[in-house]
Design a protein around this motif. Structure first.
Motif, PDB file in Angstrom:
ATOM      1  N   ARG A  85       0.824  -1.087  -0.007  1.00  0.00           N
ATOM      2  CA  ARG A  85      -0.028   0.020  -0.153  1.00  0.00           C
ATOM      3  C   ARG A  85       1.006   1.276   0.064  1.00  0.00           C
ATOM      4  N   LEU A  86       2.174   1.144   0.355  1.00  0.00           N
ATOM      5  CA  LEU A  86       3.085   2.445   0.284  1.00  0.00           C
ATOM      6  C   LEU A  86       3.859   2.398  -1.037  1.00  0.00           C
ATOM      7  N   ARG A  87       4.155   1.037  -1.340  1.00  0.00           N
ATOM      8  CA  ARG A  87       4.776   0.846  -2.503  1.00  0.00           C
ATOM      9  C   ARG A  87       4.099   1.468  -3.922  1.00  0.00           C
ATOM     10  N   CYS A  88       2.790   1.359  -3.845  1.00  0.00           N
ATOM     11  CA  CYS A  88       1.927   1.999  -4.802  1.00  0.00           C
ATOM     12  C   CYS A  88       1.789   3.340  -4.755  1.00  0.00           C
ATOM     13  N   PHE A  89       2.111   4.020  -3.750  1.00  0.00           N
ATOM     14  CA  PHE A  89       1.617   5.262  -3.482  1.00  0.00           C
ATOM     15  C   PHE A  89       2.723   6.428  -4.042  1.00  0.00           C
ATOM     16  N   ALA A  90       2.051   7.522  -4.282  1.00  0.00           N
ATOM     17  CA  ALA A  90       2.625   8.469  -4.905  1.00  0.00           C
ATOM     18  C   ALA A  90       3.810   9.096  -3.914  1.00  0.00           C
ATOM     19  N   GLY A  91       5.115   9.221  -4.323  1.00  0.00           N
ATOM     20  CA  GLY A  91       6.249   9.637  -3.547  1.00  0.00           C
ATOM     21  C   GLY A  91       6.539   8.786  -2.642  1.00  0.00           C
ATOM     22  N   SER A  92       6.363   7.359  -2.786  1.00  0.00           N
ATOM     23  CA  SER A  92       6.907   6.182  -1.831  1.00  0.00           C
ATOM     24  C   SER A  92       8.513   6.255  -1.952  1.00  0.00           C
ATOM     25  N   PRO A  93       9.136   6.372  -0.572  1.00  0.00           N
ATOM     26  CA  PRO A  93      10.549   6.458  -0.547  1.00  0.00           C
ATOM     27  C   PRO A  93      11.100   4.904  -1.035  1.00  0.00           C
ATOM     28  N   PRO A  94      12.489   5.067  -1.492  1.00  0.00           N
ATOM     29  CA  PRO A  94      13.165   3.876  -1.619  1.00  0.00           C
ATOM     30  C   PRO A  94      13.512   2.996  -0.632  1.00  0.00           C
ATOM     31  N   VAL A  95      13.378   3.819   0.686  1.00  0.00           N
ATOM     32  CA  VAL A  95      14.013   2.988   1.818  1.00  0.00           C
ATOM     33  C   VAL A  95      13.143   3.511   3.199  1.00  0.00           C
ATOM     34  N   LEU A  96      13.121   2.215   3.948  1.00  0.00           N
ATOM     35  CA  LEU A  96      12.587   2.690   5.252  1.00  0.00           C
ATOM     36  C   LEU A  96      13.626   2.207   6.174  1.00  0.00           C
ATOM     37  N   PHE A  97      14.045   3.018   6.989  1.00  0.00           N
ATOM     38  CA  PHE A  97      15.144   2.549   8.170  1.00  0.00           C
ATOM     39  C   PHE A  97      14.478   2.286   9.421  1.00  0.00           C
ATOM     40  N   CYS A  98      14.410   1.231  10.118  1.00  0.00           N
ATOM     41  CA  CYS A  98      13.344   0.724  10.937  1.00  0.00           C
ATOM     42  C   CYS A  98      13.998   0.370  12.244  1.00  0.00           C
ATOM     43  N   ARG A  99      13.264   0.738  13.524  1.00  0.00           N
ATOM     44  CA  ARG A  99      13.751   0.044  14.632  1.00  0.00           C
ATOM     45  C   ARG A  99      12.307  -0.482  15.172  1.00  0.00           C
ATOM     46  N   GLY A 100      12.360  -1.685  15.529  1.00  0.00           N
ATOM     47  CA  GLY A 100      11.207  -2.281  16.176  1.00  0.00           C
ATOM     48  C   GLY A 100      10.701  -3.692  15.366  1.00  0.00           C
ATOM     49  N   ASN A 101       9.557  -3.833  15.606  1.00  0.00           N
ATOM     50  CA  ASN A 101       8.839  -5.061  14.764  1.00  0.00           C
ATOM     51  C   ASN A 101       8.553  -4.496  13.428  1.00  0.00           C
ATOM     52  N   VAL A 102       8.968  -5.000  12.597  1.00  0.00           N
ATOM     53  CA  VAL A 102       8.585  -4.671  11.036  1.00  0.00           C
ATOM     54  C   VAL A 102       7.374  -5.313  10.527  1.00  0.00           C
ATOM     55  N   ASP A 103       6.841  -6.503  11.557  1.00  0.00           N
ATOM     56  CA  ASP A 103       5.502  -6.924  11.023  1.00  0.00           C
ATOM     57  C   ASP A 103       4.574  -6.201  11.402  1.00  0.00           C
ATOM     58  N   LEU A 104       4.679  -5.190  12.145  1.00  0.00           N
ATOM     59  CA  LEU A 104       3.520  -4.324  12.042  1.00  0.00           C
ATOM     60  C   LEU A 104       3.054  -3.584  10.864  1.00  0.00           C
ATOM     61  N   LEU A 105       4.172  -3.595  10.009  1.00  0.00           N
ATOM     62  CA  LEU A 105       3.703  -3.065   8.639  1.00  0.00           C
ATOM     63  C   LEU A 105       2.791  -3.958   7.797  1.00  0.00           C
ATOM     64  N   LYS A 106       2.368  -5.180   8.387  1.00  0.00           N
ATOM     65  CA  LYS A 106       1.658  -6.182   7.465  1.00  0.00           C
ATOM     66  C   LYS A 106       0.313  -5.946   7.715  1.00  0.00           C
ATOM     67  N   GLY A 107      -0.265  -5.532   8.748  1.00  0.00           N
ATOM     68  CA  GLY A 107      -1.539  -5.635   9.132  1.00  0.00           C
ATOM     69  C   GLY A 107      -2.285  -4.041   8.774  1.00  0.00           C
ATOM     70  N   SER A 108      -3.478  -4.026   9.089  1.00  0.00           N
ATOM     71  CA  SER A 108      -4.534  -2.771   8.984  1.00  0.00           C
ATOM     72  C   SER A 108      -3.840  -1.745   9.665  1.00  0.00           C
ATOM     73  N   ALA A 109      -3.987  -0.636   9.312  1.00  0.00           N
ATOM     74  CA  ALA A 109      -3.289   0.597   9.795  1.00  0.00           C
ATOM     75  C   ALA A 109      -4.293   1.720   9.508  1.00  0.00           C
ATOM     76  N   VAL A 110      -4.205   2.512  10.414  1.00  0.00           N
ATOM     77  CA  VAL A 110      -4.733   3.774  10.496  1.00  0.00           C
ATOM     78  C   VAL A 110      -4.089   5.083  10.724  1.00  0.00           C
ATOM     79  N   GLY A 111      -3.911   6.061   9.733  1.00  0.00           N
ATOM     80  CA  GLY A 111      -3.067   7.183  10.083  1.00  0.00           C
ATOM     81  C   GLY A 111      -3.718   8.127  11.001  1.00  0.00           C
ATOM     82  N   VAL A 112      -3.027   8.908  11.691  1.00  0.00           N
ATOM     83  CA  VAL A 112      -3.988   9.873  12.809  1.00  0.00           C
ATOM     84  C   VAL A 112      -3.111  11.133  12.673  1.00  0.00           C
ATOM     85  N   CYS A 113      -3.620  12.244  12.290  1.00  0.00           N
ATOM     86  CA  CYS A 113      -2.813  13.438  12.142  1.00  0.00           C
ATOM     87  C   CYS A 113      -3.716  14.415  12.811  1.00  0.00           C
ATOM     88  N   GLY A 114      -3.125  15.658  13.273  1.00  0.00           N
ATOM     89  CA  GLY A 114      -3.804  16.678  13.847  1.00  0.00           C
ATOM     90  C   GLY A 114      -2.629  17.861  14.224  1.00  0.00           C
TER      91      GLY A 114
END
Length: 295
Positions: A85-114
């Motif tokens: 869902r990120l790979r097909c998105f406009a402006g997706s970055p070539p790399v994500l530097f990660c600390r923690g459990n990358v399996d969290l990227l697999k499931g359903s996710a909701v963005g919250v901003c304010g």
């Protein structure tokens, strides 16, 4: 006698970091690095990296070892673990530097901003977003800033949920902020920290705007809690609408912020109460997949 080259002698995960550190420089920028990885392939990118100076490649070798020792890993956009869902998105970055459990990227996710200087009602609403997402097994994605971001992260973690903090600076600058230090170790273990920027890059307003592309791109839906009439939250909402990602805008009984009104007028879904929020979170998996973008 053979001579050792920069990048030799690294473990597989260290080598991923090494490639990640050099990819944009070798390709001529992040967008070109994405194209090289997804169109021409990893082998072609490695030929470009080989054309960099030995000093650049050696420095990246040392940085890769240091990052690996600090618990950082790299997900390049051709990695199967990099979310579609990120790979097909406009402006997706070539790399994500990660600390923690990358399996969290697999499931359903909701963005919250304010807003950082959020109102009392917005703080309560951000907490509700985090709590309800956690109860439904949905990961909260936000920007690790004060205000709405922090409240949604903490609410999810305190409700035994998971969260992804998307940094607006390099991952070398990540620190566990004071408001998170009272959390048990198990809660912090449900938090993934990611950055698309070079590890040493410092925070800038421009990077914060760029970071919002990743928040929107990772999320099955974006919740705008409180947007001003200009600024990053409004821009994130406009991006979600432009790219046809679900946009949920909170509009309860108290006066709706100007930015929220603008997004509702532009076509966002109005969320008037907590029941509607829970219903929207429960429908995230019905999202239709998008075609892969390479441009």
């Amino acid at each position: 006698m053979t001579t050792s080259e920069p990048g030799d002698g690294l473990t597989a995960s260290q080598r991923e970091l090494w490639i990640a550190l050099l990819a944009s420089r070798a390709a001529g920028g992040p967008r070109r690095a994405v194209k090289h990885l997804l169109q021409a392939g990893r082998a072609h990118l490695l030929t470009l990296i080989a054309e960099l100076s030995e000093v650049e490649r050696s420095d990246a070798h040392n940085t890769a070892v240091r990052l690996h020792d600090a618990g950082v890993q790299a997900l390049l956009c051709d990695d199967p673990r990099y979310p579609d869902r990120l790979r097909c998105f406009a402006g997706s970055p070539p790399v994500l530097f990660c600390r923690g459990n990358v399996d969290l990227l697999k499931g359903s996710a909701v963005g919250v901003c304010g807003a950082r200087d959020a109102s009392t009602e917005a703080i309560r609403a951000a907490r509700a977003c985090g709590q309800d997402a956690a109860r439904l097994g949905v990961t909260v994605v936000s920007g690790y800033a004060k205000g709405v971001d922090t409240e949604s992260h903490l609410a999810a973690l305190n409700a035994s949920g998971s969260t992804i903090a998307v940094l607006a600076e390099g991952i070398d600058h990540f620190r566990v902020k004071t408001s998170y230090r009272g959390l048990p170790e198990a809660a912090l273990g449900r938090m993934l920290v990611i950055s698309q920027f070079p590890p040493g890059q410092r925070w800038t307003a421009g990077a914060a705007m760029t970071r919002n592309h990743v928040i929107v791109g990772l999320a099955h839906a974006l919740v705008v809690v409180e947007a001003r009439e200009s600024g990053g939250t409004l821009k994130a909402g406009e991006l979600a609408l432009k790219e046809k990602r679900r946009l949920l805008v909170l509009a309860g009984s108290v006066e709706v912020s100007q930015g929220n009104k603008q997004l509702l007028t532009a076509g966002a879904r109005r969320i008037g109460n907590r029941a509607e929020l829970v219903d929207a979170f429960g429908r995230l998996d019905t999202e239709q997949p998008q075609q892969l973008r390479l441009g």
